[in-house]
Design an enzyme around this catalytic site. Structure first.
Site, PDB file in Angstrom:
ATOM      1  N   SER A  47      -3.874  -3.080   1.858  1.00 18.90           N
ATOM      2  CA  SER A  47      -2.991  -1.866   1.814  1.00 18.90           C
ATOM      3  C   SER A  47      -3.618  -0.312   1.264  1.00 18.90           C
ATOM      4  CB  SER A  47      -1.690  -2.467   1.449  1.00 18.90           C
ATOM      5  OG  SER A  47      -1.574  -2.493   0.169  1.00 18.90           O
ATOM      6  N   ASP A 330       4.756   2.921  -5.458  1.00 18.25           N
ATOM      7  CA  ASP A 330       5.364   1.889  -5.418  1.00 18.25           C
ATOM      8  C   ASP A 330       5.049   0.784  -6.579  1.00 18.25           C
ATOM      9  OD1 ASP A 330       3.235   1.069  -4.320  1.00 18.25           O
ATOM     10  OD2 ASP A 330       4.824   0.708  -2.493  1.00 18.25           O
ATOM     11  N   HIS A 333       1.179   0.122  -5.356  1.00 20.41           N
ATOM     12  CA  HIS A 333       0.012   0.867  -4.693  1.00 20.41           C
ATOM     13  C   HIS A 333       0.597   2.562  -5.855  1.00 20.41           C
ATOM     14  CE1 HIS A 333       1.341  -1.377  -1.503  1.00 20.41           C
ATOM     15  NE2 HIS A 333       0.089  -1.674  -1.375  1.00 20.41           N
TER      16      HIS A 333
END
Length: 351
Positions: A47, A330, A333
């Site tokens: 991610s 977030d 990340h």
């Protein structure tokens, strides 16, 4: 990547991307040099660099909703941040188009993309069995298998001569950002950290050698950042401090990785493997926030409590206004600004 080292031209590219970056401080962007010395950028990972592949999987973790992408023309592309990823800034560094997610391309389009492709998939890891419970994603092994199809079936439509294709691959960059999920999803306190790291590195070395056998020669490899200092982990400690046990667990992997890369270079003299030291970069920021201009390094810019976890919730969470002053977008990340700074401070190779 010595053969690809550019003569650095410190050019401001904000004017060409003003609609995507209008809300961000330009101090990082203006320091990014532009070079035409790289043929393409191929991206592998999780991610941290997924550009939207998971959007095209039926049962996968994805962020195809605002406020993700709020600083990417206000478009939720599937990137797990407010704007661009580290991989995007590497593409900008070498004057390449942002590598599109492989699964976003039709079969016909795959035979026309020459600047590179992104194969990254959120949730997966280096171990083939690393994935979120009940969800799908592409492991690093799968990503490399798909890239091999690109080399065997798609690139020859644009580069017919085998020698020219080999030179094209040799002048491309292969960026790999993976390993975090192996620790967050596969590691537990019953594991011996040394044994776990050794097993993970054996698998990772095999993956890197496979990329070399396909034609990769310039590989940039991330180590694992201080996972215990992610907001999601700080939230679980309940004392507002990093989970130092989690940070300690990954040290065996990080300490051995440079030697693994050197061993591959020794075995394959025409290969160059560069370590992208995410761990030291983030630790430097945490140790001296003022130097880097961040005012918040513990809280996510976008995050609310949901079932005891911090999450950026669609149609509910409102991101902070000063996103260039937050280290994390977030709970897991980094922000676009932090991603830009990582390329500026850690990845630019100077003459």
């Amino acid at each position: 990547m010595a053969a690809l080292t550019p003569v650095l031209l410190f050019l401001l590219f904000l004017s060409a991307n003003s609609d995507e970056s209008s809300n961000l401080d330009s101090s990082c962007f203006s320091a990014i040099p532009i070079s035409n010395s790289v043929a393409a950028l191929y991206v592998f990972g999780d991610s941290t660099v997924d550009a939207g592949n998971n959007n095209f999987m039926n049962n996968a973790v994805r962020v195809n909703f605002l406020p993700y992408g709020i600083d990417f023309s206000n478009t939720p592309t599937g990137r797990f941040t407010n704007g661009k990823t580290v991989a995007d800034f590497i593409a900008i560094l070498y004057n390449l188009s942002l590598p599109p997610p492989y699964l976003s391309l039709t079969e016909a389009q795959r035979k026309t993309v020459r600047d590179g492709i992104n194969y990254a998939s959120a949730g997966c890891g280096i171990f083939p069995n690393t994935k979120p419970p009940g969800l799908d994603c592409w492991s690093l092994q799968t990503q490399i298998e798909v890239f091999n199809r690109t080399v065997q079936e798609d690139l020859p439509c644009m580069i017919e001569d085998p020698q020219e294709l080999a030179e094209y691959l040799a002048n491309s960059i292969f960026y790999i950002s993976m390993g975090t999920n192996d620790y967050t999803l596969n590691f537990n306190n019953h594991h011996d950290p040394e044994y776990f790291a050794n097993s993970l590195l054996i698998q990772f070395r095999w993956c890197l050698q496979t990329l070399y056998n396909i034609g990769a020669r310039n590989l940039v490899v991330n180590n694992i950042g201080p996972l215990g200092c992610l907001p999601s982990m700080i939230n679980k400690t309940r004392n507002g401090q990093c989970d130092e046990q989690m940070n300690q667990n990954i040290m065996s992997y990080n300490s051995q990785l440079p030697q693994i890369l050197k061993n591959i270079e020794d075995e394959y003299p025409n290969a160059t493997l560069t370590l992208a030291n995410s761990y030291d970069f983030l630790q430097d920021i945490l140790a001296d926030t003022e130097k880097y201009g961040f005012t918040d390094v513990k809280d996510p810019c976008c995050g609310d409590y949901f079932q005891g976890e911090l999450a950026c919730i669609p149609d509910y969470s409102t991101p902070c206004d000063n996103r260039c002053h937050s280290l994390f977008f977030d709970a897991s990340h980094t922000s676009e600004f932090a991603n830009c700074m990582f390329v500026r401070d850690m990845l630019i190779i100077k003459d």
